[in-house]
Scaffold this motif. Structure first.
Motif, short mmCIF file in Angstrom:
data_model
loop_
_atom_site.label_atom_id
_atom_site.label_comp_id
_atom_site.label_asym_id
_atom_site.label_seq_id
_atom_site.Cartn_x
_atom_site.Cartn_y
_atom_site.Cartn_z
N ARG A 153 0.94 -1.20 -0.16
CA ARG A 153 -0.09 -0.01 -0.08
C ARG A 153 0.83 1.55 -0.09
O ARG A 153 1.93 1.40 0.61
CB ARG A 153 -1.13 0.33 1.27
N GLU A 154 0.52 1.95 -0.53
CA GLU A 154 0.95 3.67 -0.46
C GLU A 154 0.11 4.81 -0.08
O GLU A 154 -0.89 4.59 -0.81
CB GLU A 154 1.09 2.99 -1.98
N ILE A 155 0.77 5.75 0.60
CA ILE A 155 -0.39 6.80 0.77
C ILE A 155 -0.93 7.13 -0.24
O ILE A 155 -0.32 8.07 -0.64
CB ILE A 155 0.77 7.35 2.55
N ASP A 156 -2.21 8.01 -0.43
CA ASP A 156 -2.33 9.02 -1.44
C ASP A 156 -2.48 10.58 -0.16
O ASP A 156 -2.78 10.72 0.94
CB ASP A 156 -3.81 9.04 -1.76
N SER A 157 -1.44 11.63 -0.60
CA SER A 157 -0.82 12.33 0.09
C SER A 157 -2.62 13.19 -0.16
O SER A 157 -2.41 14.40 0.88
CB SER A 157 0.01 13.05 -0.73
N VAL A 158 -3.08 13.02 -0.85
CA VAL A 158 -4.72 14.10 -0.94
C VAL A 158 -5.43 14.22 0.88
O VAL A 158 -6.13 14.52 0.90
CB VAL A 158 -5.51 14.36 -2.22
N LEU A 159 -5.49 12.23 -0.16
CA LEU A 159 -6.87 12.04 1.10
C LEU A 159 -5.56 12.08 2.57
O LEU A 159 -6.00 12.56 3.67
CB LEU A 159 -6.62 10.71 0.82
N PHE A 160 -4.35 11.54 3.05
CA PHE A 160 -4.58 11.86 4.22
C PHE A 160 -4.15 13.30 4.43
O PHE A 160 -4.05 13.97 5.48
CB PHE A 160 -2.70 11.19 4.09
N ALA A 161 -3.35 14.23 3.70
CA ALA A 161 -4.42 15.48 4.06
C ALA A 161 -4.90 16.00 4.70
O ALA A 161 -5.80 16.84 5.76
CB ALA A 161 -3.41 16.57 3.19
N GLU A 162 -6.71 15.30 3.85
CA GLU A 162 -7.72 15.70 4.69
C GLU A 162 -8.03 14.96 5.53
O GLU A 162 -8.74 15.54 6.62
CB GLU A 162 -8.38 15.13 3.60
N PHE A 163 -7.13 14.21 5.54
CA PHE A 163 -7.88 13.37 7.12
C PHE A 163 -6.55 13.80 8.33
O PHE A 163 -7.58 14.25 9.39
CB PHE A 163 -6.65 11.80 7.11
N LEU A 164 -5.86 14.60 8.21
CA LEU A 164 -5.22 14.97 9.23
C LEU A 164 -5.46 16.50 9.78
O LEU A 164 -5.52 17.13 10.35
CB LEU A 164 -3.53 15.58 9.04
N MET A 165 -6.51 17.47 8.40
CA MET A 165 -7.18 17.87 8.93
C MET A 165 -8.13 18.23 9.76
O MET A 165 -7.97 19.61 10.52
CB MET A 165 -7.40 19.22 7.88
#
Length: 318
Positions: A153-165
């Motif tokens: 697996r590899e983290i999607d940067s857009v989805l991860f940024a939305e989750f962190l926010m």
């Protein structure tokens, strides 16, 4: 002269007799009326007593029905709470990259049952399934019959940024980019059934954590007053309208009708409920994971919703 006097005396006697008869008749009528009134009052009292007894028995019946319903709901809530406690323990005490739990991650089983992976020079090598490596005794070591591919697996940067926010101020407000995307891509489609009005009610109940799912015996009759078309039945799903064997039913809130649902519909609702349960745990500060671990658990739950929407579900869920 005696004649007229005798006549007057006879007339007076007749009048006295007539008056006496009238008095007796009046007394008889009054006494009869009094007896009738007494009988009527007694009948009224008896009716009142019977009404009170009927009311008492009705209250006892209603109380017994309510206690039975509450007992059924309590037993189901106990099952739900036990499942949530188990899930919470798994979430809080799950494995970490440095100390993986092999029961939670079967792909990390020992080499005796699966192919052993070894990183050499940046490449992944796997022991051959057709042969074995020599041991210190010079004899080849038995190798597994088959090798299961490892999921990467590899983290999607857009989805991860939305989750962190979202994680900075976690809430169930769907206006955030994180939840808005999940509503659009998973929650909405997963809870979109043929009966759109009932689908919206189901989604509202899931969001407010007031939806109840309970198993039903095939011989049980639906405890509803609505029509069978609205609530489905043991062989018809109320959400999809399709003829399916329905072993579960849902209730929206504390009051209202029960709706029979098929195994597929149950799997879809359960997948969405699992997602909401996890983000509520995050919101309440119950998940002791780092952000990346939380993110991947969210992604796993999103995948479960997608798979359920496509019609796949485990047979033990049916």
């Amino acid at each position: 002269q005696a004649g007229p006097t005798s006549g007057r005396g006879h007339g007076q006697l007749s009048r006295l007799r007539s008056s006496s008869l009238e008095i007796k008749e009046k007394e008889i009528r009054e006494k009869g009326s009094e007896i009738l009134r007494e009988q009527l009052d007694a009948a009224k009292k008896e009716l009142k007593l019977k009404d009170k007894e009927c009311e008492r028995l009705s209250q006892v019946r209603n109380q017994l029905e309510q206690e039975l319903e509450e007992l059924t709901a309590s037993l189901f809530e106990i099952d739900v709470l036990q499942a949530e406690v188990t899930a919470l323990k798994t979430l809080v005490l799950t494995s970490t990259p440095s100390s993986p739990n092999r029961q939670l991650h079967p792909q990390l089983q020992s080499s005796g049952t699966r192919g052993a992976y070894k990183h050499v020079g940046g490449h992944v090598r796997n022991k051959s399934a057709s042969g074995g490596f020599p041991t210190s005794s010079g004899k080849p070591e038995p190798s597994p019959v088959s090798v299961q591919p490892k999921e990467d697996r590899e983290i999607d940067s857009v989805l991860f940024a939305e989750f962190l926010m979202w994680k900075e101020h976690p809430s169930l407000d769907r206006s955030s980019a994180f939840l808005s995307r999940i509503y659009s891509e998973e929650i909405g489609p997963c809870l979109s059934f043929t009966r759109s009005e009932l689908s919206q009610l189901v989604q509202s109940a899931v969001e407010s954590n007031s939806l109840t799912i309970e198993p039903v015996a095939m011989s049980a009759l639906p405890m509803v007053k609505a029509s069978a078309i609205e609530c489905g039945g043991p062989k018809k799903c109320a959400l999809s309208g399709m003829s399916r064997l329905c072993r579960h039913r849902i209730k929206l809130g504390d009051k209202g009708s029960y709706y029979y649902i098929s195994p597929s519909s149950r799997a879809r609702i359960t997948a969405v409920c699992n997602f909401f349960t996890y983000i509520r745990y995050i919101q309440q500060g119950l998940v002791r994971h780092d952000a990346e671990q939380m993110f991947w658990e969210v992604m796993r739950l999103r995948r479960e919703m997608t798979v359920a929407k496509l019609g796949f579900y485990l047979t033990d869920q049916g």
